[in-house]
Write an enzyme that holds these catalytic residues in place. Structure first.
Site, PDB file in Angstrom:
ATOM      1  N   ASP A   1     -26.049 -41.289   7.064  1.00 30.28           N
ATOM      2  CA  ASP A   1     -26.366 -40.898   8.574  1.00 30.28           C
ATOM      3  C   ASP A   1     -25.954 -42.410   9.522  1.00 30.28           C
ATOM      4  O   ASP A   1     -26.743 -43.238   9.238  1.00 30.28           O
ATOM      5  CB  ASP A   1     -27.636 -40.413   8.956  1.00 30.28           C
ATOM      6  CG  ASP A   1     -27.769 -39.914  10.295  1.00 30.28           C
ATOM      7  OD1 ASP A   1     -26.702 -40.333  11.117  1.00 30.28           O
ATOM      8  OD2 ASP A   1     -28.747 -38.943  10.529  1.00 30.28           O
TER       9      ASP A   1
ATOM     10  N   ARG B   1     -25.239 -42.417  12.714  1.00 28.28           N
ATOM     11  CA  ARG B   1     -25.372 -42.225  14.070  1.00 28.28           C
ATOM     12  C   ARG B   1     -26.285 -43.239  14.755  1.00 28.28           C
ATOM     13  O   ARG B   1     -27.314 -43.673  13.981  1.00 28.28           O
ATOM     14  CB  ARG B   1     -25.949 -40.935  14.392  1.00 28.28           C
ATOM     15  CG  ARG B   1     -24.689 -39.940  13.856  1.00 28.28           C
ATOM     16  CD  ARG B   1     -25.770 -38.669  14.399  1.00 28.28           C
ATOM     17  NE  ARG B   1     -26.806 -38.081  13.367  1.00 28.28           N
ATOM     18  CZ  ARG B   1     -27.095 -37.062  13.354  1.00 28.28           C
ATOM     19  NH1 ARG B   1     -26.885 -36.133  13.806  1.00 28.28           N
ATOM     20  NH2 ARG B   1     -28.050 -36.750  12.299  1.00 28.28           N
TER      21      ARG B   1
END
Length: 219
Positions: free
Chosen positions: A141, A143
């Protein structure tokens, strides 16, 4: 939001942070929103917040929605993203006020569209979504929610009721100085096409998805 802000800035390579540049009315099938456009100088992308009603500053019903072309535009059943976006837009209209921050640059949990498609191909061969990213040498991930926090601050939002099943979004907003008054589940009925993906999000990425227990009979 009723003020017509118009175009108040232009992209500049020398600038940093998120800069509001335009406000435009956006009638949708869910209701009439204001689309507030931003240049995200740090990340090199444009961002947009869909604002409904007089949102105020406290306990604003808010969704931070990660861009997902396959789910949002094409109706992919590999994930629940498109249904979550629609549910969030309906929810803020029902509330009478709220914000959906649509975060570009978040495709595939931040790895990009083509990398996401490559990961999906590996998932079709038996890897889960975490294993697929790692097999490609990519982060699970990638983000970041700094732009979302900047956008909320620009809109005058100090605390949110966050529509999310992902505890990392709450942690990120708190880290960037936005208070989270409440976490509001955004649970979408699973399908046979995404149940494995959703279970992986619950078991390996700590997403809160208690409704999956009701479909334990699916393989």
């Amino acid at each position: 939001m009723t003020e017509n802000l118009g175009i108040i800035g232009k992209k500049s390579a020398q600038r940093t942070g998120v800069e509001r540049v335009v406000n435009a009315p956006l009638p949708t099938v869910y209701g009439k929103f204001d689309a507030v456009g931003y240049v995200d100088h740090d990340r090199g992308v444009d961002q947009v917040a869909l604002v409904y009603g007089d949102i105020g500053t406290e306990q604003v019903l808010t969704r931070l929605h990660s861009e997902c072309l396959t789910g949002d535009a094409f109706g992919s059943q590999h994930c629940e993203c498109g249904d979550q976006l629609a549910s969030a837009l309906r929810a803020v209209v029902a509330e009478g006020r709220g914000v959906v921050v649509y975060l570009r640059g978040h495709e595939g949990r931040g790895i990009g569209l083509l990398a996401k498609l490559r990961a999906m191909a590996l998932q079709a061969e038996g890897l889960d979504t975490v294993e697929a990213n790692l097999a490609l040498g990519l982060p699970v991930d990638a983000r970041d929610y700094g732009a979302a926090a900047e956008i909320l601050r620009d809109l005058g939002v100090r605390s949110v009721r966050l529509m999310s099943n992902n505890p990392r979004k709450r942690e990120a907003l708190l880290r960037y100085g936005i208070q989270v008054a409440e976490e509001v589940p955004l649970l979408i009925a699973p399908s046979e096409n995404n149940i494995t993906y959703l279970r992986t999000k619950r078991e390996r990425l700590d997403h809160r998805l208690p409704h999956l227990d009701a479909v334990a009979h699916w393989s």
